[in-house]
Enzyme design. Structure first.
Site, mmCIF file in Angstrom:
data_model
loop_
_atom_site.group_PDB
_atom_site.id
_atom_site.type_symbol
_atom_site.label_atom_id
_atom_site.label_comp_id
_atom_site.label_asym_id
_atom_site.label_seq_id
_atom_site.Cartn_x
_atom_site.Cartn_y
_atom_site.Cartn_z
ATOM 1 N N LYS A 72 0.860 -1.184 0.000
ATOM 2 C CA LYS A 72 0.000 0.000 0.000
ATOM 3 C C LYS A 72 0.896 1.234 0.000
ATOM 4 O O LYS A 72 1.705 1.431 0.911
ATOM 5 C CB LYS A 72 -0.893 0.001 1.235
ATOM 6 C CG LYS A 72 -1.738 1.264 1.334
ATOM 7 C CD LYS A 72 -2.784 1.150 2.405
ATOM 8 C CE LYS A 72 -3.595 2.414 2.504
ATOM 9 N NZ LYS A 72 -4.638 2.314 3.528
ATOM 10 N N LYS A 132 -2.168 -1.386 -3.894
ATOM 11 C CA LYS A 132 -3.042 -0.219 -3.865
ATOM 12 C C LYS A 132 -2.235 1.063 -3.870
ATOM 13 O O LYS A 132 -1.261 1.118 -3.120
ATOM 14 C CB LYS A 132 -3.874 -0.306 -2.580
ATOM 15 C CG LYS A 132 -4.629 0.930 -2.224
ATOM 16 C CD LYS A 132 -5.264 0.740 -0.879
ATOM 17 C CE LYS A 132 -6.028 1.993 -0.536
ATOM 18 N NZ LYS A 132 -6.655 1.906 0.738
#
Ligand code: PBG
Length: 327
Positions: free
Chosen positions: A199, A253
């Site tokens: 992330k 992400k």
């Protein structure tokens, strides 16, 4: 005049039938997960200003709305709560309240639709007054181990409430292993972990933070725990660690800015790879569409197809309901 050519790649593009027979990647609604925002402070759906077309739903209406989405073909939902600011504290205690809105909503959705996959996000940012994903130490840094302990407790509450998949989105070290062992010890042996493994500390999360009212919409710096967008090798290490700690699905992400990382993950791990096309990716396409500059639906599908082509098996996207009838 025509030249004699052995190779004419255009032969395969001559007509629609040939083109569709030779399609390498195709997108299906089965690949998509719809993130949904819920709140117990409102009585009618409230559009999120920076995400036109995306609403925060009152708990009282969510079951009816989920039914509509199921009819459109969506089978998986990721739930994000907007917490009443009065319930936010420095340590995010509301996430350990078994009657908090995120658990309540899972009980009512799962008791009506047992067949769908419900994904519960595990992180403290909806619950902390400062908006960080964990509790702060005396120097104002996010305290890794204290945060992991809270997330592990919350994971059991989330599984008890009916979440099928838990998605730690906080980027603390070691949390996948600790959560896995808490779940096993408490009998939740079937609950999957989809870790936000790579992330990145991205500027594309802005509209999401508006949606959940994180840190009273003040800018916040999460670079002490999220990855630098500049670092590919470090991302591969994070993927490796979450795999070793027992993640069932690895997530990358944001999605479209990190296709290289998605591609790497697909080629190096045998478990499913997820990608999150985040709020800012939604908003940039939607805003250009509203301005008449782009065809938003076509661009959304192109972006999602690129993410799948790079190697994602599943994609979290706010476009899921918007493209459901066209894919
Ligand atoms: C935080 C969390 C974020 C998102 C999902 N979980 C934002 C952040 O890290 O600040 C972003 C999703 C999006 O932008 O759509 N736990």
């Amino acid at each position: 005049m025509s030249v004699e050519l052995r190779y004419r790649p255009r032969r395969l593009r001559d007509n629609e039938t040939l083109r569709s027979m030779t399609l390498e990647t195709s997108l299906s609604i089965k690949d998509l997960v719809l993130p949904i925002f819920i709140s117990d402070e409102i009585s009618s759906p409230k559009e999120i200003e920076s995400m036109p077309g995306v609403f925060c739903w009152p708990v009282s209406q969510i079951v009816d709305q989920v039914e509509k989405w199921i009819i459109s073909g969506i089978r998986a939902f990721a739930v994000f709560p907007k917490i009443d600011p009065a319930k936010k504290t420095e340590t995010g205690d509301e996430c350990l309240n078994p009657n908090s809105v995120v658990y309540e909503v899972a009980r009512s959705i799962k008791s009506n639709f047992s067949q769908i996959s419900l994904i519960g996000d595990l992180a403290l940012d909806p619950y902390t007054s400062h908006g960080h994903d964990g509790v702060l130490d005396k120097d104002g840094r996010v305290d890794n181990d204290r945060t992991v302990e809270i997330l592990a407790k919350a994971s059991v509450l989330a599984a008890d409430a009916g979440y099928d998949v838990l998605a730690p989105s906080d980027m603390m070290d070691g949390r996948v292993g600790v959560i896995r062992s808490h779940l096993e010890k408490n009998g939740h042996i079937k609950t999957c972990i989809m870790s936000y493994a790579a992330k990145f500390c991205s500027s594309y999360y802005g509209p999401f933070r508006d949606a959940i009212g994180a840190s009273n919409n003040m800018p916040i710096d999460k670079s002490g725990y999220q990855l630098s967008p500049n670092n590919f090798r470090e991302a591969t290490r994070e993927l490796e660690l979450d795999f070793e700690e027992g993640a069932d699905i690895l997530m990358i992400k944001p999605a479209e800015p990190f296709l290289d990382v998605i591609h790497y993950a697909r080629n190096h791990f045998t478990i499913p790879i997820a990608a999150y096309q985040v709020s800012g990716e939604y908003s940039r396409i939607t805003a250009a569409g509203l301005n008449g500059w782009l065809d938003a639906e076509k661009c959304a599908i192109e972006s999602l197809t690129s993410i799948k082509r790079a190697g994602a098996d599943l994609i979290l996207t706010y476009f899921a309901d918007k493209v459901a009838s066209s894919i």
